[in-house]
Write a protein that holds these residues in place. Structure first.
Motif, short mmCIF file in Angstrom:
data_model
loop_
_atom_site.label_atom_id
_atom_site.label_comp_id
_atom_site.label_asym_id
_atom_site.label_seq_id
_atom_site.Cartn_x
_atom_site.Cartn_y
_atom_site.Cartn_z
N MET A 233 0.83 -1.17 0.00
CA MET A 233 0.00 0.00 0.00
C MET A 233 0.89 1.25 0.00
SD MET A 233 -3.08 0.82 2.56
CE MET A 233 -3.31 2.48 3.08
N THR A 234 0.54 2.21 -0.83
CA THR A 234 1.32 3.43 -0.97
C THR A 234 0.89 4.46 0.08
OG1 THR A 234 1.38 3.04 -3.33
CG2 THR A 234 2.00 5.22 -2.60
N ASP A 235 1.86 5.20 0.60
CA ASP A 235 1.56 6.28 1.53
C ASP A 235 0.66 7.32 0.88
OD1 ASP A 235 2.84 5.50 3.81
OD2 ASP A 235 4.64 6.68 3.47
N GLN A 236 -0.19 7.90 1.68
CA GLN A 236 -0.99 9.03 1.22
C GLN A 236 -0.06 10.24 1.06
OE1 GLN A 236 -3.64 8.08 0.00
NE2 GLN A 236 -5.31 8.57 1.38
N PRO A 237 -0.38 11.17 0.16
CA PRO A 237 0.43 12.39 0.07
C PRO A 237 0.45 13.10 1.43
CG PRO A 237 -1.08 12.23 -1.78
CD PRO A 237 -1.46 11.14 -0.82
N HIS A 238 1.61 13.63 1.80
CA HIS A 238 1.72 14.29 3.10
C HIS A 238 2.96 15.19 3.17
CE1 HIS A 238 4.24 10.68 3.53
NE2 HIS A 238 4.95 11.38 4.42
N LEU A 239 2.95 16.05 4.17
CA LEU A 239 4.11 16.85 4.53
C LEU A 239 5.00 15.96 5.37
CD1 LEU A 239 5.54 19.67 4.77
CD2 LEU A 239 4.24 19.93 6.90
N SER A 240 6.22 15.72 4.93
CA SER A 240 7.09 14.84 5.70
C SER A 240 8.08 15.60 6.59
CB SER A 240 7.86 13.88 4.78
OG SER A 240 8.77 14.58 3.97
N GLN A 241 8.32 16.88 6.28
CA GLN A 241 9.30 17.63 7.07
C GLN A 241 8.99 19.12 7.01
OE1 GLN A 241 13.45 17.43 5.73
NE2 GLN A 241 13.93 16.71 7.78
N PHE A 242 9.09 19.77 8.17
CA PHE A 242 8.96 21.22 8.30
C PHE A 242 10.14 21.68 9.13
CE2 PHE A 242 7.89 25.21 10.16
CZ PHE A 242 7.02 25.84 9.29
N ILE A 243 11.05 22.43 8.52
CA ILE A 243 12.22 22.92 9.22
C ILE A 243 12.17 24.46 9.22
CG2 ILE A 243 14.74 23.07 9.27
CD1 ILE A 243 14.77 20.38 7.78
N ALA A 244 11.97 25.03 10.41
CA ALA A 244 11.99 26.49 10.53
C ALA A 244 13.42 26.98 10.36
CB ALA A 244 11.44 26.90 11.89
N THR A 245 13.58 28.07 9.63
CA THR A 245 14.89 28.69 9.45
C THR A 245 14.82 30.11 10.01
OG1 THR A 245 14.36 29.61 7.26
CG2 THR A 245 15.26 27.36 7.32
N ASP A 246 15.94 30.81 9.99
CA ASP A 246 15.96 32.17 10.50
C ASP A 246 15.00 33.07 9.71
OD1 ASP A 246 16.96 34.31 12.13
OD2 ASP A 246 18.11 35.00 10.40
N LYS A 247 14.93 32.89 8.40
CA LYS A 247 14.12 33.77 7.56
C LYS A 247 12.80 33.16 7.09
CE LYS A 247 17.42 36.93 5.66
NZ LYS A 247 17.58 37.72 4.45
N GLY A 248 12.52 31.89 7.43
CA GLY A 248 11.30 31.26 6.96
C GLY A 248 11.24 29.79 7.31
N ALA A 249 11.08 28.96 6.28
CA ALA A 249 10.99 27.52 6.52
C ALA A 249 11.30 26.74 5.25
CB ALA A 249 9.59 27.15 7.01
N ASN A 250 11.77 25.51 5.45
CA ASN A 250 11.97 24.55 4.37
C ASN A 250 11.02 23.39 4.61
OD1 ASN A 250 14.10 26.05 3.19
ND2 ASN A 250 15.54 25.16 4.63
N LEU A 251 10.26 23.03 3.58
CA LEU A 251 9.26 21.98 3.71
C LEU A 251 9.56 20.88 2.70
CD1 LEU A 251 7.89 24.94 4.10
CD2 LEU A 251 5.81 23.63 4.27
N THR A 252 9.22 19.65 3.07
CA THR A 252 9.36 18.51 2.17
C THR A 252 8.03 17.77 2.14
OG1 THR A 252 11.68 18.29 2.78
CG2 THR A 252 10.66 16.42 1.66
N PHE A 253 7.52 17.57 0.93
CA PHE A 253 6.26 16.85 0.72
C PHE A 253 6.54 15.53 0.01
CE2 PHE A 253 4.87 21.27 0.90
CZ PHE A 253 3.69 21.20 1.63
#
Length: 127
Positions: free
Chosen positions: A1-21
């Motif tokens: 069974m395949t994973d549902q689409p999702h946000l796998s990572q949220f990394i806050a940075t000094d100026k914003g954020a880096n996200l991985t889906f």
């Protein structure tokens, strides 16, 4: 069974954020970010949802009032590889034109926007 689409990572940075889906295309991720910024009262000043600039407040007001003006500007960049989609959200303002007060308000505004973004993204996290 395949994973549902999702946000796998949220990394806050000094100026914003880096996200991985996982399971979202670059266009899908860009549209998610567009929805967040529109919900938060920003408008897309230039670009597209996968490479855009979102702003709120007045540039003229920032020039006239400096650190007292409520101006925010964020760049969004989205790209993908074979398995994941990456998003970089970054404030492109330093607050320097408003002196010390402007820099302090910019930092506070960044932290507030990062918090709102993190809360908004929770609906896309893996359950």
């Amino acid at each position: 069974m395949t994973d549902q689409p999702h946000l796998s990572q949220f990394i806050a940075t000094d100026k914003g954020a880096n996200l991985t889906f996982v399971g979202y295309s670059a266009n899908d991720a860009g549209n998610i970010l567009r929805d967040f910024f529109m919900f938060a009262g920003f408008t897309m000043e230039t670009g597209t949802p996968i490479s855009g600039l979102y702003t709120t407040g007045s540039a003229g007001g920032r020039v006239l009032l400096g650190g007292l003006a409520n101006r925010k500007k964020y760049s969004v960049s989205v790209w993908a590889d074979a398995t994941q989609t990456y998003v970089q959200v970054e404030s492109v303002m330093s607050g320097a034109s408003g002196g010390v007060l402007g820099a302090v308000r910019e930092r506070k505004g960044r932290d507030e926007t990062k918090g709102q973004l993190h809360m908004f993204m929770q609906q896309f996290a893996k359950k």
